[in-house]
Scaffold this motif. Structure first.
Motif, PDB file in Angstrom:
ATOM      1  N   ALA A 411       0.843  -1.207   0.000  1.00 16.11           N
ATOM      2  CA  ALA A 411       0.000   0.000   0.000  1.00 16.11           C
ATOM      3  C   ALA A 411       0.880   1.260   0.000  1.00 16.11           C
ATOM      4  O   ALA A 411       0.850   2.047   0.949  1.00 16.11           O
ATOM      5  CB  ALA A 411      -0.950  -0.014   1.188  1.00 16.11           C
ATOM      6  N   PHE A 412       1.633   1.446  -1.052  1.00 16.16           N
ATOM      7  CA  PHE A 412       2.469   2.643  -1.193  1.00 16.16           C
ATOM      8  C   PHE A 412       1.593   3.802  -1.667  1.00 16.16           C
ATOM      9  O   PHE A 412       0.760   3.616  -2.550  1.00 16.16           O
ATOM     10  CB  PHE A 412       3.596   2.397  -2.190  1.00 16.16           C
ATOM     11  CG  PHE A 412       4.490   1.250  -1.813  1.00 16.16           C
ATOM     12  CD1 PHE A 412       5.460   1.399  -0.826  1.00 16.16           C
ATOM     13  CD2 PHE A 412       4.336   0.007  -2.418  1.00 16.16           C
ATOM     14  CE1 PHE A 412       6.276   0.329  -0.462  1.00 16.16           C
ATOM     15  CE2 PHE A 412       5.141  -1.068  -2.061  1.00 16.16           C
ATOM     16  CZ  PHE A 412       6.115  -0.905  -1.090  1.00 16.16           C
ATOM     17  N   GLY A 413       1.795   4.972  -1.084  1.00 16.20           N
ATOM     18  CA  GLY A 413       0.976   6.124  -1.458  1.00 16.20           C
ATOM     19  C   GLY A 413      -0.180   6.340  -0.488  1.00 16.20           C
ATOM     20  O   GLY A 413      -0.936   7.298  -0.615  1.00 16.20           O
ATOM     21  N   TYR A 414      -0.298   5.451   0.463  1.00 14.14           N
ATOM     22  CA  TYR A 414      -1.407   5.479   1.419  1.00 14.14           C
ATOM     23  C   TYR A 414      -1.127   6.467   2.545  1.00 14.14           C
ATOM     24  O   TYR A 414      -2.000   7.238   2.960  1.00 14.14           O
ATOM     25  CB  TYR A 414      -1.575   4.063   1.971  1.00 14.14           C
ATOM     26  CG  TYR A 414      -2.787   3.790   2.824  1.00 14.14           C
ATOM     27  CD1 TYR A 414      -2.984   4.411   4.051  1.00 14.14           C
ATOM     28  CD2 TYR A 414      -3.737   2.853   2.424  1.00 14.14           C
ATOM     29  CE1 TYR A 414      -4.086   4.120   4.846  1.00 14.14           C
ATOM     30  CE2 TYR A 414      -4.842   2.557   3.213  1.00 14.14           C
ATOM     31  CZ  TYR A 414      -5.013   3.182   4.421  1.00 14.14           C
ATOM     32  OH  TYR A 414      -6.114   2.882   5.191  1.00 14.14           O
ATOM     33  N   PHE A 415       0.125   6.469   3.032  1.00 10.59           N
ATOM     34  CA  PHE A 415       0.455   7.256   4.232  1.00 10.59           C
ATOM     35  C   PHE A 415       0.091   8.742   4.164  1.00 10.59           C
ATOM     36  O   PHE A 415      -0.403   9.288   5.152  1.00 10.59           O
ATOM     37  CB  PHE A 415       1.935   7.103   4.585  1.00 10.59           C
ATOM     38  CG  PHE A 415       2.255   5.826   5.291  1.00 10.59           C
ATOM     39  CD1 PHE A 415       1.778   5.591   6.579  1.00 10.59           C
ATOM     40  CD2 PHE A 415       3.020   4.848   4.682  1.00 10.59           C
ATOM     41  CE1 PHE A 415       2.061   4.405   7.242  1.00 10.59           C
ATOM     42  CE2 PHE A 415       3.313   3.655   5.336  1.00 10.59           C
ATOM     43  CZ  PHE A 415       2.836   3.428   6.613  1.00 10.59           C
ATOM     44  N   PRO A 416       0.357   9.445   3.038  1.00 13.95           N
ATOM     45  CA  PRO A 416       0.089  10.892   3.048  1.00 13.95           C
ATOM     46  C   PRO A 416      -1.325  11.247   3.517  1.00 13.95           C
ATOM     47  O   PRO A 416      -1.511  12.257   4.202  1.00 13.95           O
ATOM     48  CB  PRO A 416       0.319  11.296   1.585  1.00 13.95           C
ATOM     49  CG  PRO A 416       1.358  10.344   1.109  1.00 13.95           C
ATOM     50  CD  PRO A 416       1.003   9.036   1.771  1.00 13.95           C
ATOM     51  N   SER A 417      -2.305  10.386   3.178  1.00 12.76           N
ATOM     52  CA  SER A 417      -3.689  10.675   3.576  1.00 12.76           C
ATOM     53  C   SER A 417      -3.816  10.968   5.061  1.00 12.76           C
ATOM     54  O   SER A 417      -4.603  11.817   5.473  1.00 12.76           O
ATOM     55  CB  SER A 417      -4.593   9.491   3.241  1.00 12.76           C
ATOM     56  OG  SER A 417      -4.533   9.212   1.879  1.00 12.76           O
ATOM     57  N   TYR A 418      -3.048  10.233   5.864  1.00 10.31           N
ATOM     58  CA  TYR A 418      -3.154  10.412   7.312  1.00 10.31           C
ATOM     59  C   TYR A 418      -2.852  11.856   7.711  1.00 10.31           C
ATOM     60  O   TYR A 418      -3.486  12.419   8.599  1.00 10.31           O
ATOM     61  CB  TYR A 418      -2.178   9.486   8.049  1.00 10.31           C
ATOM     62  CG  TYR A 418      -2.529   8.019   7.997  1.00 10.31           C
ATOM     63  CD1 TYR A 418      -3.745   7.559   8.493  1.00 10.31           C
ATOM     64  CD2 TYR A 418      -1.641   7.081   7.483  1.00 10.31           C
ATOM     65  CE1 TYR A 418      -4.057   6.196   8.470  1.00 10.31           C
ATOM     66  CE2 TYR A 418      -1.938   5.721   7.462  1.00 10.31           C
ATOM     67  CZ  TYR A 418      -3.149   5.287   7.958  1.00 10.31           C
ATOM     68  OH  TYR A 418      -3.444   3.951   7.939  1.00 10.31           O
ATOM     69  N   ALA A 419      -1.828  12.448   7.073  1.00 11.80           N
ATOM     70  CA  ALA A 419      -1.462  13.822   7.446  1.00 11.80           C
ATOM     71  C   ALA A 419      -2.319  14.841   6.703  1.00 11.80           C
ATOM     72  O   ALA A 419      -2.676  15.884   7.261  1.00 11.80           O
ATOM     73  CB  ALA A 419       0.022  14.064   7.157  1.00 11.80           C
ATOM     74  N   LEU A 420      -2.652  14.538   5.452  1.00 10.16           N
ATOM     75  CA  LEU A 420      -3.533  15.450   4.715  1.00 10.16           C
ATOM     76  C   LEU A 420      -4.849  15.621   5.462  1.00 10.16           C
ATOM     77  O   LEU A 420      -5.448  16.698   5.458  1.00 10.16           O
ATOM     78  CB  LEU A 420      -3.796  14.917   3.297  1.00 10.16           C
ATOM     79  CG  LEU A 420      -2.585  14.874   2.360  1.00 10.16           C
ATOM     80  CD1 LEU A 420      -2.963  14.183   1.042  1.00 10.16           C
ATOM     81  CD2 LEU A 420      -2.051  16.284   2.086  1.00 10.16           C
ATOM     82  N   GLY A 421      -5.278  14.566   6.129  1.00 10.24           N
ATOM     83  CA  GLY A 421      -6.505  14.633   6.913  1.00 10.24           C
ATOM     84  C   GLY A 421      -6.442  15.735   7.960  1.00 10.24           C
ATOM     85  O   GLY A 421      -7.403  16.477   8.159  1.00 10.24           O
ATOM     86  N   ASN A 422      -5.300  15.847   8.627  1.00  6.22           N
ATOM     87  CA  ASN A 422      -5.143  16.918   9.623  1.00  6.22           C
ATOM     88  C   ASN A 422      -5.241  18.299   8.973  1.00  6.22           C
ATOM     89  O   ASN A 422      -5.801  19.230   9.553  1.00  6.22           O
ATOM     90  CB  ASN A 422      -3.781  16.804  10.322  1.00  6.22           C
ATOM     91  CG  ASN A 422      -3.770  15.652  11.320  1.00  6.22           C
ATOM     92  OD1 ASN A 422      -4.782  15.368  11.950  1.00  6.22           O
ATOM     93  ND2 ASN A 422      -2.622  14.983  11.430  1.00  6.22           N
ATOM     94  N   LEU A 423      -4.671  18.412   7.780  1.00  4.85           N
ATOM     95  CA  LEU A 423      -4.691  19.703   7.083  1.00  4.85           C
ATOM     96  C   LEU A 423      -6.113  20.066   6.647  1.00  4.85           C
ATOM     97  O   LEU A 423      -6.579  21.183   6.874  1.00  4.85           O
ATOM     98  CB  LEU A 423      -3.754  19.670   5.877  1.00  4.85           C
ATOM     99  CG  LEU A 423      -2.291  19.311   6.178  1.00  4.85           C
ATOM    100  CD1 LEU A 423      -1.453  19.383   4.905  1.00  4.85           C
ATOM    101  CD2 LEU A 423      -1.689  20.224   7.242  1.00  4.85           C
ATOM    102  N   TYR A 424      -6.790  19.122   6.015  1.00  6.71           N
ATOM    103  CA  TYR A 424      -8.180  19.371   5.625  1.00  6.71           C
ATOM    104  C   TYR A 424      -9.009  19.742   6.856  1.00  6.71           C
ATOM    105  O   TYR A 424      -9.809  20.680   6.832  1.00  6.71           O
ATOM    106  CB  TYR A 424      -8.813  18.123   4.998  1.00  6.71           C
ATOM    107  CG  TYR A 424      -8.465  17.860   3.554  1.00  6.71           C
ATOM    108  CD1 TYR A 424      -8.780  18.793   2.557  1.00  6.71           C
ATOM    109  CD2 TYR A 424      -7.884  16.665   3.162  1.00  6.71           C
ATOM    110  CE1 TYR A 424      -8.488  18.525   1.221  1.00  6.71           C
ATOM    111  CE2 TYR A 424      -7.592  16.390   1.825  1.00  6.71           C
ATOM    112  CZ  TYR A 424      -7.891  17.331   0.859  1.00  6.71           C
ATOM    113  OH  TYR A 424      -7.614  17.063  -0.451  1.00  6.71           O
ATOM    114  N   GLY A 425      -8.813  18.972   7.919  1.00  9.34           N
ATOM    115  CA  GLY A 425      -9.609  19.179   9.127  1.00  9.34           C
ATOM    116  C   GLY A 425      -9.442  20.590   9.669  1.00  9.34           C
ATOM    117  O   GLY A 425     -10.419  21.264  10.005  1.00  9.34           O
ATOM    118  N   ALA A 426      -8.181  21.054   9.737  1.00 11.46           N
ATOM    119  CA  ALA A 426      -7.923  22.387  10.284  1.00 11.46           C
ATOM    120  C   ALA A 426      -8.501  23.468   9.369  1.00 11.46           C
ATOM    121  O   ALA A 426      -9.004  24.499   9.843  1.00 11.46           O
ATOM    122  CB  ALA A 426      -6.420  22.581  10.476  1.00 11.46           C
TER     123      ALA A 426
END
Lengths: 499, 499
Positions: A411-426
């Motif tokens: 599952a390469f390319g999956y990890f960024p979502s975890y941090a992008l989520g924080n950005l979208y959320g804020a």
């Protein structure tokens, strides 16, 4: 609605029913299934996967899509619907059956080997499988989009529209402020970790979880809470979105915040309804994993770890804790659950360092796919990255590059979502505060429904009607900008740590 | 194994996987499903039913059966396997699709009407639907076996090989001794109902249930206990057989004996393994509903309500009950749970009157299908039957002819199995006592494993290898004979009531 769209909806709903049936089996497997049932359960799931695949690659879907794409009078929802169905149809049909079978087999062996390798702290045993997963994913990317950079194709699978370049730009900004904030925090006295060591029974923690679900307006007649080894949210049907948690008796915030986190995911799923005519179809699916994560993180951190939220809810928490909570007061509790401290394990990281864990993985994945890092050099590269970003060193690969399951599955390319989520959320939160200026007072008064209503109307309801990029612009008036997360963190942590 | 058999096994296992997936959804629906999920769950189940039907009527199955039936060198297991697959294949293929659809629709309306009619005590509202169900079942029987008496065809669906005549003969004998024994009991002082009214929390009852499951050697890694509105056993896979119970706080024997009853069903399912080559096929299905019921009733009544069983287990029960059990001793407990008293509700009837409830239904069904009773005369006929057999009268149709769900679904021919189960159970028990003469001493010493081992080796293991008639002859050396149940009842109840 064109008759071709209506037929597509029909086929799509059947596919979705099969996927939901699989989710019921998966949920049961993680919660209640007796141990010896595992082998037959695998066969049951394989049968359903085969059936879902059959329905996904049904040539009639392709014909309907072509017919609809040739029309000039599609409604906006039809256009959006055709876009998401086309995307999934191409993904399912472009990979040859032989590749899918080979991939599944190799990924399964790779995962089993990783479990062993992690247990034995033996990266070399895992190395050839990691190499194979990289190779297979390059091949996968070539099937899906032969003209594009492989890593871009993989990133797009998880966050539609994103590329290595776009994410690198966002992460570069984020990295510099996270490092700066972390430095400021480290220069100040550390906060007491008041919650660790308090003994709270699973039964009490369960009551606390149910209280929080109620406080968040989780619909109990459309879901439930169960226990599993790792907390998760799963959609078993349009009106059946379940969450799980786990109870650690000497650290009750673990179940509390995982329940809030998973409730955030569930509230999103429960709120999707772009158009009744498209209920149960791909238009009523979540837009992306990062947007999903924005919902769970917003509830968990921005609301759930805020002083405002606990002003109303701490007295109840305290009552539920009983004697176990003696010595804990509102302020010490809120401070304790916002303690920042660089650590080795991503899933347990605080809000500030979490992004650094994700950046580490993104940069390592980028190097792997760019050819600047060989698989064999991964353990050393990992150590260097952690020294650089977090100032710490893993004592072994078990807590280092063997830590996460993702790479073993390819599952390469999956990890960024975890941090992008924080950005979208804020960024969503900043807009919400503009739209509802007294939102923090409302939360302090126990009225979290205002948050849910805003998220539902602005984010949840749309499902997949927009791409993530379109959605963030529509909701906030601008593209994704990491500055909102920075402002949120600086404001919050300067108060907590006094810098 | 012939290659045609191997292929049949392959197709059959796939069918069985689909059936088991349906069972997972059904179990979830009765135990944990949130209320609003009901509508989509119905669609999910309908999809699986369609899929199971497709696999059941696959013409390849018919071709393989014909090929195998033409061979003269089938092994005994192959012969038995071809017999059971042929039976099911004919049942599935002989009914026209249009009839099945119409039946399903009418049965669903009939059931919904029955629920309402029962609630309102309004037989006349249900009457036309009952008439329709009788008519449709005559039609069904004609499709399945045009040369036979319709009621015989229906009885054969539930108890292969049985006919109205064969059951009437057995029930006639049973009726006369049940009436006689009931008369003797009524001439003696009634037993105190010591258990009614004791307040036992659901949690304590759950502990008691788990204790009993352990005492019966229910395999916990191949099943589990849950709560549902009505107790049931369900097979979700070869290694996944679950049971449910319900907790009535002022009558703990309800959950206790339903747990033992359902454990009996589960122990049977867990013990079926006629031949590893046929695992997961119809040869590894239970032989009939009556034989299934023989297992649950044997454990519930013959073992579970015996003095011997409680000699070892009452001290633990007493400890688990704690203060709630004050005043209960071994003798008064065993007597209390063996109290005989004619009542209106079949499902709560004691061992002696239970058979009379079933005979009433069988005789009414026989009259309906023979044309000696019109649907409109059912309420009066029911009252007459209950006066005659049990000496009591229902105050309304709700507790009379509207009592059971079966007729509303058109499940005519189903009821006899409930009573045949008691007869099979007693006959198996008589043989077990011959084979293991000290079995009652062993049970009193807590060694119920001897019972399970005997049942497993003699009954469970065979699955569908024999017809019910062949099985009872093989196990006990003679055809089904109601005398064994009579002997069991007379010996037990003459002691309890002192006649």
């Amino acid at each position: 609605m064109h008759k071709e769209t209506a037929r597509l909806v029909e086929l799509d709903r059947e596919h979705s029913l099969v996927v939901h049936i699989g989710a019921i089996l998966g949920w049961d497997q993680e919660t209640y299934m007796p141990s010896k049932a595992i082998e037959e359960r695998a066969s049951q799931l394989a049968l359903l996967e085969g059936l879902a695949h059959q329905k996904a690659v049904n040539p009639e879907v392709g014909e309907l899509l072509s017919a609809l794409e040739a029309k000039s009078d599609l409604s906006d929802d039809e256009k959006a619907y055709v876009r998401v169905v086309r995307r999934d149809y191409d993904r399912e049909t472009k990979l040859p059956e032989s590749f899918v079978t080979e991939y599944a087999k190799d990924a399964s062996i790779s995962q089993a080997t990783w479990v062993e390798a992690k247990r034995n702290n033996d990266f070399r045993a895992f190395e050839p499988h990691l190499a194979r997963m990289v190779e297979l994913n390059k091949e996968r990317a070539t099937y899906l989009n032969p003209g594009a950079r492989p890593y871009d194709v993989l990133l797009d699978l998880y966050e539609p529209g994103s590329t290595q370049e776009s994410i690198a730009a966002v992460f570069s900004t984020m990295k510099s402020y996270l490092v700066d904030i972390l430095g400021k925090i480290r220069s100040r006295p550390q906060i007491d970790d008041k919650c660790t060591g308090l003994q709270v029974s699973a039964r009490t923690q369960e009551r606390i979880s149910h209280y929080c679900m109620k406080a968040l307006h989780y619909e109990r007649d459309r879901g439930r809470l169960d226990v599993s080894a790792h907390p998760f949210t799963t959609t078993l049907g349009t009106d059946d979105v379940r969450i799980t948690t786990r109870y650690i008796e000497d650290y009750f915030p673990s179940s509390l915040f995982s329940t809030i986190h998973e409730s955030g995911h569930a509230l999103y799923e429960m709120g999707i309804d772009p158009n009744p005519e498209f209920r149960g179809t791909k238009l009523a699916d979540a837009v992306s994993m990062a947007v999903h994560e924005s919902q769970s993180r917003l509830w968990e951190n921005i609301i759930g770890r805020s002083h405002a939220f606990w002003e109303r809810n701490f007295p109840v928490l305290s009552a539920l804790l009983g004697e176990a909570g003696d010595g804990l007061d509102l302020d010490s509790f809120v401070k304790s659950v916002n303690r920042v401290s660089p650590s080795l394990i991503r899933t347990e990281a605080d809000e500030v360092t979490y992004g650094l864990h994700v950046i580490a993985r993104f940069e390592l994945e980028s190097a792997l796919f760019d050819g600047n890092l060989s698989v064999g050099d991964m353990p050393a590269a990992w150590q260097a990255k952690y020294r650089d970003l977090l100032g710490i060193e893993a004592p072994d690969d078990r807590q280092g590059c063997l830590q996460d399951v993702h790479w073993s599955m390819g599952a390469f390319g999956y990890f960024p979502s975890y941090a992008l989520g924080n950005l979208y959320g804020a960024q969503f939160w900043a807009t919400l505060k503009k739209d509802v200026p007294d939102i923090e007072t409302r939360i302090a008064e126990g009225e979290t429904l205002s948050v849910l209503r805003w998220l539902r109307a602005n984010v949840h309801v749309h499902g997949s009607r927009y791409t993530p990029g379109e959605l963030v612009e529509k909701v906030t008036g601008q593209p994704l900008d990491p500055v909102w997360f920075e402002r949120y963190l600086r404001e919050k942590y300067s108060k907590i740590y006094g810098f």
